[in-house]
Design a protein around this motif. Structure first.
Motif, PDB file in Angstrom:
ATOM      1  N   ARG A 178       0.956  -1.546   0.125  1.00 36.45           N
ATOM      2  CA  ARG A 178       0.035   0.036   0.153  1.00 36.45           C
ATOM      3  C   ARG A 178       0.486   1.380  -0.091  1.00 36.45           C
ATOM      4  O   ARG A 178       1.711   1.613   0.991  1.00 36.45           O
ATOM      5  CB  ARG A 178      -0.856  -0.327   1.628  1.00 36.45           C
ATOM      6  CG  ARG A 178      -2.001   1.355   1.475  1.00 36.45           C
ATOM      7  CD  ARG A 178      -2.463   0.991   2.460  1.00 36.45           C
ATOM      8  NE  ARG A 178      -3.099   2.135   3.074  1.00 36.45           N
ATOM      9  CZ  ARG A 178      -4.295   2.737   2.514  1.00 36.45           C
ATOM     10  NH1 ARG A 178      -5.604   1.354   1.824  1.00 36.45           N
ATOM     11  NH2 ARG A 178      -5.218   2.999   3.029  1.00 36.45           N
ATOM     12  N   GLU A 225       0.252   5.814   0.384  1.00 38.38           N
ATOM     13  CA  GLU A 225      -0.554   6.792   0.351  1.00 38.38           C
ATOM     14  C   GLU A 225      -0.098   7.895   0.197  1.00 38.38           C
ATOM     15  O   GLU A 225       0.627   8.274   1.163  1.00 38.38           O
ATOM     16  CB  GLU A 225      -1.590   5.858   1.347  1.00 38.38           C
ATOM     17  CG  GLU A 225      -2.667   7.104   1.793  1.00 38.38           C
ATOM     18  CD  GLU A 225      -3.584   7.130   2.827  1.00 38.38           C
ATOM     19  OE1 GLU A 225      -4.590   7.933   2.799  1.00 38.38           O
ATOM     20  OE2 GLU A 225      -3.980   5.723   3.115  1.00 38.38           O
ATOM     21  N   ASP A 245      -4.842   9.672  -1.734  1.00 40.43           N
ATOM     22  CA  ASP A 245      -4.616   8.398  -2.996  1.00 40.43           C
ATOM     23  C   ASP A 245      -4.091   7.450  -2.419  1.00 40.43           C
ATOM     24  O   ASP A 245      -3.141   7.167  -1.832  1.00 40.43           O
ATOM     25  CB  ASP A 245      -3.724   9.150  -4.223  1.00 40.43           C
ATOM     26  CG  ASP A 245      -3.310   8.481  -4.871  1.00 40.43           C
ATOM     27  OD1 ASP A 245      -4.692   8.131  -6.016  1.00 40.43           O
ATOM     28  OD2 ASP A 245      -2.654   7.632  -5.151  1.00 40.43           O
ATOM     29  N   PHE A 251      -2.513   3.686  -3.779  1.00 41.35           N
ATOM     30  CA  PHE A 251      -1.981   2.691  -5.006  1.00 41.35           C
ATOM     31  C   PHE A 251      -2.220   1.448  -4.044  1.00 41.35           C
ATOM     32  O   PHE A 251      -0.775   1.509  -2.978  1.00 41.35           O
ATOM     33  CB  PHE A 251      -1.200   3.555  -6.267  1.00 41.35           C
ATOM     34  CG  PHE A 251      -0.350   2.758  -7.005  1.00 41.35           C
ATOM     35  CD1 PHE A 251      -1.072   2.859  -8.097  1.00 41.35           C
ATOM     36  CD2 PHE A 251       0.769   1.980  -6.240  1.00 41.35           C
ATOM     37  CE1 PHE A 251      -0.683   1.194  -8.989  1.00 41.35           C
ATOM     38  CE2 PHE A 251       1.445   1.411  -7.048  1.00 41.35           C
ATOM     39  CZ  PHE A 251       0.551   0.924  -8.558  1.00 41.35           C
ATOM     40  N   ASP A 308       0.062  -1.626  -5.403  1.00 38.62           N
ATOM     41  CA  ASP A 308       1.475  -2.206  -5.412  1.00 38.62           C
ATOM     42  C   ASP A 308       1.518  -3.760  -5.382  1.00 38.62           C
ATOM     43  O   ASP A 308       1.724  -3.938  -4.496  1.00 38.62           O
ATOM     44  CB  ASP A 308       2.660  -1.967  -5.868  1.00 38.62           C
ATOM     45  CG  ASP A 308       4.085  -1.240  -6.503  1.00 38.62           C
ATOM     46  OD1 ASP A 308       3.918  -2.650  -7.370  1.00 38.62           O
ATOM     47  OD2 ASP A 308       4.828  -0.456  -6.623  1.00 38.62           O
ATOM     48  N   THR A 366       7.273   6.151  -7.872  1.00 38.77           N
ATOM     49  CA  THR A 366       6.859   5.646  -6.586  1.00 38.77           C
ATOM     50  C   THR A 366       9.307   5.994  -6.000  1.00 38.77           C
ATOM     51  O   THR A 366       9.756   6.059  -4.873  1.00 38.77           O
ATOM     52  CB  THR A 366       7.545   3.904  -6.996  1.00 38.77           C
ATOM     53  OG1 THR A 366       6.428   3.405  -6.986  1.00 38.77           O
ATOM     54  CG2 THR A 366       7.781   3.153  -5.770  1.00 38.77           C
ATOM     55  N   LYS A 386       1.257  10.586 -11.707  1.00 38.45           N
ATOM     56  CA  LYS A 386       0.671   9.418 -11.621  1.00 38.45           C
ATOM     57  C   LYS A 386       0.055   9.289 -12.997  1.00 38.45           C
ATOM     58  O   LYS A 386      -0.548   8.214 -13.637  1.00 38.45           O
ATOM     59  CB  LYS A 386      -0.541   9.207 -10.535  1.00 38.45           C
ATOM     60  CG  LYS A 386      -1.432   7.862 -10.405  1.00 38.45           C
ATOM     61  CD  LYS A 386      -2.354   7.838  -9.201  1.00 38.45           C
ATOM     62  CE  LYS A 386      -2.454   7.014  -9.502  1.00 38.45           C
ATOM     63  NZ  LYS A 386      -3.108   6.420  -7.419  1.00 38.45           N
ATOM     64  N   GLU A 442       2.007   2.952 -13.911  1.00 39.32           N
ATOM     65  CA  GLU A 442       1.159   2.549 -12.874  1.00 39.32           C
ATOM     66  C   GLU A 442      -0.208   3.177 -13.998  1.00 39.32           C
ATOM     67  O   GLU A 442      -1.504   2.977 -13.306  1.00 39.32           O
ATOM     68  CB  GLU A 442       0.792   4.357 -12.384  1.00 39.32           C
ATOM     69  CG  GLU A 442       1.744   3.622 -10.883  1.00 39.32           C
ATOM     70  CD  GLU A 442       1.646   4.889  -9.667  1.00 39.32           C
ATOM     71  OE1 GLU A 442       0.478   5.551  -9.072  1.00 39.32           O
ATOM     72  OE2 GLU A 442       2.656   5.223  -9.209  1.00 39.32           O
TER      73      GLU A 442
END
Length: 705
Positions: free
Chosen positions: A16, A18, A22, A24, A26, A583, A614, A620
């Motif tokens: 996770r 955050e 938001d 995401f 992964d 990332t 993003k 992503e």
């Protein structure tokens, strides 16, 4: 016919992330731990899959390798360059992976005409300074970081990397005895600079994020104890160190993507203190060169304070704020640099998307004669300074070449203006320049910007033809015309080679770069797509024959266009690709993070930057759609773009891909950002890539085989 090989499937482990509200999830972040045997096993399984999936290309790979080898003069030597009482040059030998650095004595103080050696004859007085093959023996990887001779010609400082992580070991050799000193310094950056006392060197170390952050001074015989000269605490800045051509000063340059600061010290004083030329101001970049004009020490300062394409000024060393403008700012010319010599300046600049050089003679009264632009016989000729280490030389070494003109080395007589061709890069076999065509074209972006395109192909091909489009588009880097022996293997098979000079690069001036970074980064991607569409619409190629290639930041470009316009391409080759940028940029402990915020933005602090990055991050934004064939290539020891980025990207593509076209990941297990070392191994790697590209561009199979 054998059954298709099943690709490896990476397990999915939810991680996770955050930020700014938001979340995401992964599924492949677990691949980051290269100390995990499961990760290594997965990468090796991917390599096995690549071997099996491309086994049918082995005959073509071998042919291309043989062609590169046959066209290359394997036993060769470079044009000698004078420094002090010696001519310096490098040799290559058939069957050897690496170069050999040599020198021989000059015949007299007025000997400025480089000797013409035959590579097979014995050279009187030749001395081998460093044989890279000896240094590389027993290592899977080898890279030479520096090989610098002291001003008196007696000592060699050289640095080597045998892992690929760009951490070098510095060693010293007495050239009078050919014996190494016991002094050895490990874990440093690539370069080394001698001070004028012939005993002191300056070098740089990097921090945990691989940022060059500290300059050290070391005196030979110092029992490996170095003195810290300057540390840069601001994590946005990196350092470089060098000596002026006049040998008068040592410069330490600190720079971020948008701000500069230079310090100087007396090169003859091994305990010299450094003084700031101009204090840093956010958004102001400058570089400094030392000149002697009218008997007075001057700093030549190239800066962009109120001059987006830069301006050139001169000022007394004792007061760099007392500036006189030499070249005013122009909207259509980007000033790139200035080199000072005893009786002239050389100004490097860009106009109409191409690099150019201009000669400025210095009069005895301190004024400058009328500048002269050095011209060549081709529209797409790239020209620049060659090796010119001497402050007071009657000749200027320059180099020039194009897509179809092998590199030419000239000496320009500064008194008569006569230009002497010393060497043209040899191309063995039946190469003829007139068999090929190079030209400039233009495409239009959605916002109306004119995008320059460089195109080269055989003169006798028919269109539409298979085409390879290459792009980079970051850091104001310019993709200028250059000759490539290896590329002939593509051209001679009927492939067109194209460079899309997209925004984010610097070909069209500073604003071309500014409009392809930060919150305008998507212009890089849409420009590339516009060029691809132009190639199709103009009839040069078809989507089923068009392949794309880019590396590092150009790999980000590849990943973005794969998501945005997969229908335009039959195949995409992404080399060490920066495909998981968000990332990476969210983690300040990694390379390509804090020092990169001026290029990409800071998504940790700015929610708008986070959302924008993003929206284009290749990893992503992978979705279920008909992607083209994709080959990602990476290196386990890469410290600039971690192997995990393409590994995660390929896993995500394979999970979502519903077309059946191959998605491949090839990892070099003993290399860094620049790939494998050794010229024969590199030729094999090029042959591997070119065979894959040619197969993918074959309209009959669309890259599915």
């Amino acid at each position: 016919m054998s059954e298709p090989v099943a690709p490896p499937i990476a397990k999915r482990v939810e991680t996770r992330r955050e930020h700014h509200g938001d979340v995401f999830i992964d599924p492949y972040e677990w691949l980051r731990d290269k100390d995990n045997p499961e990760v290594i096993a997965y990468l090796e399984a991917e390599n096995d899959y690549v071997d099996q999936a491309t086994a049918h290309l082995e005959p073509l790979r071998q042919k291309i390798f043989d062609e590169i080898k046959a066209r290359t003069k394997e036993t060769d030597l470079s044009v000698p360059t004078r420094r002090g009482y010696w001519w310096y040059y490098s040799r290559t030998f058939e069957g050897k992976q690496y170069g050999v650095h040599c020198r021989c004595p000059i015949t007299g103080p007025d000997d400025w005409n480089p000797p013409k050696f035959d590579e097979d004859t014995e050279i009187p007085g030749e001395q081998v300074l460093l044989d890279e093959n000896v240094e590389a023996d027993g290592h899977n990887f080898f890279a030479l970081g520096a090989a610098s001779v002291s001003l008196d010609g007696n000592l060699l400082a050289y640095s080597v990397d045998v892992v690929g992580d760009e951490r070098y070991t510095l060693r010293f050799r007495d050239l009078r005895t050919a014996e190494n000193y016991p002094d050895e310094i490990t874990g440093i950056g690539a370069g080394v600079t001698w001070a004028a006392d012939n005993r002191t060197v300056y070098y740089i170390t990097v921090d945990e994020a691989w940022r060059p952050d500290t300059v050290w001074r070391y005196r030979l015989g110092g029992q490996n104890e170095s003195e810290q000269v300057y540390h840069e605490p601001d994590e946005r800045f990196w350092l470089a160190v060098g000596r002026t051509r006049s040998d008068a000063y040592i410069f330490i340059a600190a720079g971020s993507s948008i701000t500069s600061e230079v310090r100087y010290a007396d090169s003859t004083d091994p305990q010299a203190q450094f003084t700031v030329v101009l204090p840093r101001r956010d958004g102001v970049e400058y570089s400094v060169e030392h000149a002697i004009v009218g008997g007075q020490d001057r700093f030549l300062i190239l800066h962009n304070d109120g001059a987006v394409n830069f301006t050139l000024v001169e000022a007394p060393v004792e007061d760099p704020t007392r500036q006189r403008t030499l070249i005013a700012h122009r909207d259509d010319v980007r000033l790139d640099g200035v080199d000072a010599f005893a009786r002239h300046l050389v100004v490097s600049y860009r106009r109409e998307g191409l690099p150019r050089i201009q000669l400025w003679p210095i009069k005895s009264d301190g004024s400058y004669d009328e500048p002269e632009e050095l011209t060549f016989d081709s529209e797409l000729m790239s020209a620049g300074l060659g090796a010119n280490p001497n402050w007071d030389s009657p000749k200027l070494r320059i180099g020039a070449g194009s897509f179809i003109t092998p590199v030419r080395i000239y000496d320009l007589d500064l008194v008569t203006g006569e230009r002497t061709l010393l060497r043209e890069q040899p191309v063995l076999g039946d190469y003829r320049r007139e068999d090929y065509v190079e030209r400039r074209d233009w495409a239009f972006a959605d916002d109306g910007a004119r995008i320059p395109i460089s195109i080269v192909h055989r003169a006798d091909i028919e269109f539409p033809a298979p085409a390879l489009i290459y792009g980079y588009g970051a850091y104001e880097m310019c993709e200028d015309p250059r000759f490539s022996i290896a590329r002939l293997s593509l051209l001679d098979r009927g492939m067109v080679f194209v460079i899309a000079h997209v925004r984010g690069g610097g070909e069209m001036g500073r604003l071309w770069y500014e409009h392809g970074k930060l919150l305008e980064k998507k212009n890089t991607f849409t420009d590339f797509i516009a060029v691809a569409r132009h190639l199709v619409d103009s009839g040069l190629t078809r989507p089923q024959q068009l392949v794309a290639m880019g590396g590092s930041a150009g790999g980000l470009l590849m990943g973005a266009v794969a998501n945005m316009a997969p229908e335009l391409f039959a195949g995409i080759l992404a080399q060490v690709p920066f495909v998981d940028p968000l990332t990476t940029i969210l983690d300040p402990s990694l390379p390509l993070t804090v020092t990169e915020w001026d290029e990409w933005g800071n998504p940790l602090a700015d929610s708008e930057v986070y959302a924008y990055m993003k929206s284009y991050s290749p990893y992503e934004n992978v979705s279920t759609k008909p992607y083209p064939a994709i080959l990602a290539m990476t290196s386990l020891n890469d410290t600039r773009v971690y192997y995990v980025e393409p590994a995660k990207w390929v896993a995500a593509l394979r999970h979502a891909n519903n077309t059946g076209k191959p998605v491949l990941l090839k990892t070099q297990m003993h290399a860094g950002h620049g790939g494998i070392s050794g010229r024969y191994e590199r030729w094999k790697e090029i042959a591997f890539q070119y065979a894959w590209l040619l197969d993918a561009a074959d309209g009959d199979n669309g890259g599915s085989s």
